[in-house]
Design a protein around this motif. Structure first.
Motif, short mmCIF file in Angstrom:
data_model
loop_
_atom_site.label_atom_id
_atom_site.label_comp_id
_atom_site.label_asym_id
_atom_site.label_seq_id
_atom_site.Cartn_x
_atom_site.Cartn_y
_atom_site.Cartn_z
N THR A 6 10.32 -1.34 -4.74
CA THR A 6 9.12 -1.49 -5.54
C THR A 6 9.41 -2.47 -6.67
O THR A 6 10.47 -2.43 -7.27
N GLU A 88 4.93 -2.36 -3.36
CA GLU A 88 5.99 -1.74 -2.58
C GLU A 88 6.19 -2.57 -1.32
O GLU A 88 5.22 -2.88 -0.62
N SER A 97 6.07 -4.94 5.43
CA SER A 97 4.80 -4.37 4.96
C SER A 97 4.78 -4.39 3.45
O SER A 97 5.79 -4.09 2.80
N SER A 99 2.38 -3.08 0.03
CA SER A 99 1.26 -2.24 -0.37
C SER A 99 1.19 -2.12 -1.89
O SER A 99 2.21 -2.14 -2.57
N THR A 100 -0.03 -2.04 -2.38
CA THR A 100 -0.31 -1.74 -3.78
C THR A 100 -1.17 -0.49 -3.79
O THR A 100 -1.47 0.07 -2.73
N THR A 103 -4.40 -1.98 -1.86
CA THR A 103 -4.36 -2.65 -0.57
C THR A 103 -3.04 -2.41 0.15
O THR A 103 -2.05 -1.99 -0.45
N GLU A 104 -3.07 -2.69 1.44
CA GLU A 104 -1.86 -2.57 2.24
C GLU A 104 -1.96 -3.55 3.40
O GLU A 104 -3.05 -3.79 3.93
N GLY A 105 -0.84 -4.13 3.78
CA GLY A 105 -0.82 -5.05 4.91
C GLY A 105 0.60 -5.31 5.35
O GLY A 105 1.55 -4.99 4.63
#
Length: 159
Positions: A6, A88, A97, A99-100, A103-105
């Motif tokens: 993170t 992260e 990957s 992510s916040t 959002t995630e992707g």
């Protein structure tokens, strides 16, 4: 391999990371701008009665020299001093990957063309104008060594 980290990117880091990622295009723009500037000044000297074309070339050369940095700084100024949201990053055998809280992707390893370490960042290139930037400080030394060995094994790690 399973790495999770993170980090929170600062505006200064984002600017530095963009410079590191775009350094080839940045250098090409400055080189072409310098050539245009010299050509324009030479044209002015060779034809003193007709400065128009020479001034046009010189002005465009100055634009090519100054615009890449001006655009980056303008974007940073527009964003302000607020930090980016905490991010992260998860790296595993399948891919990367991010992510916040909002959002995630992610992308599989096959989507990346090359990965380089430059100017304090891991630059995961997707194409000539797209990349995922992860600051080196986000990964501890053992995790960074594992990731580098994994990427070398897949033939993704560049110089």
């Amino acid at each position: 391999m399973q790495i999770t980290a993170t980090y929170t990117l600062t505006p200064d880091e984002a600017l530095r990371g963009t410079r590191a990622f775009k350094r080839l295009w940045y250098a090409l723009s400055v080189l072409c701008g310098a050539l245009l500037l010299m050509g324009g000044l030479g044209r002015i000297g060779l034809a003193p009665g007709q400065p128009g074309p020479g001034l046009f070339l010189a002005f465009n050369g100055l634009l090519l020299i100054a615009l890449p940095e001006a655009v980056l700084r303008w974007g940073r100024r527009r964003r302000g001093s607020q930090p980016y949201p905490p991010m992260e990053v998860r790296l595993d055998d399948e891919g990367l990957s991010l992510s916040t809280a909002a959002t995630e992707g992610g992308l599989p390893w096959g989507a990346f063309t090359r990965v380089v370490r430059r100017s304090g960042f891991w630059i995961f290139r997707v194409g000539p104008s797209q990349a995922v930037l992860v600051p080196e400080r986000a990964l501890e030394a053992p995790a960074a060594a594992d990731l580098e060995a994994f990427l070398r094994g897949r033939g993704l790690m560049g110089r």
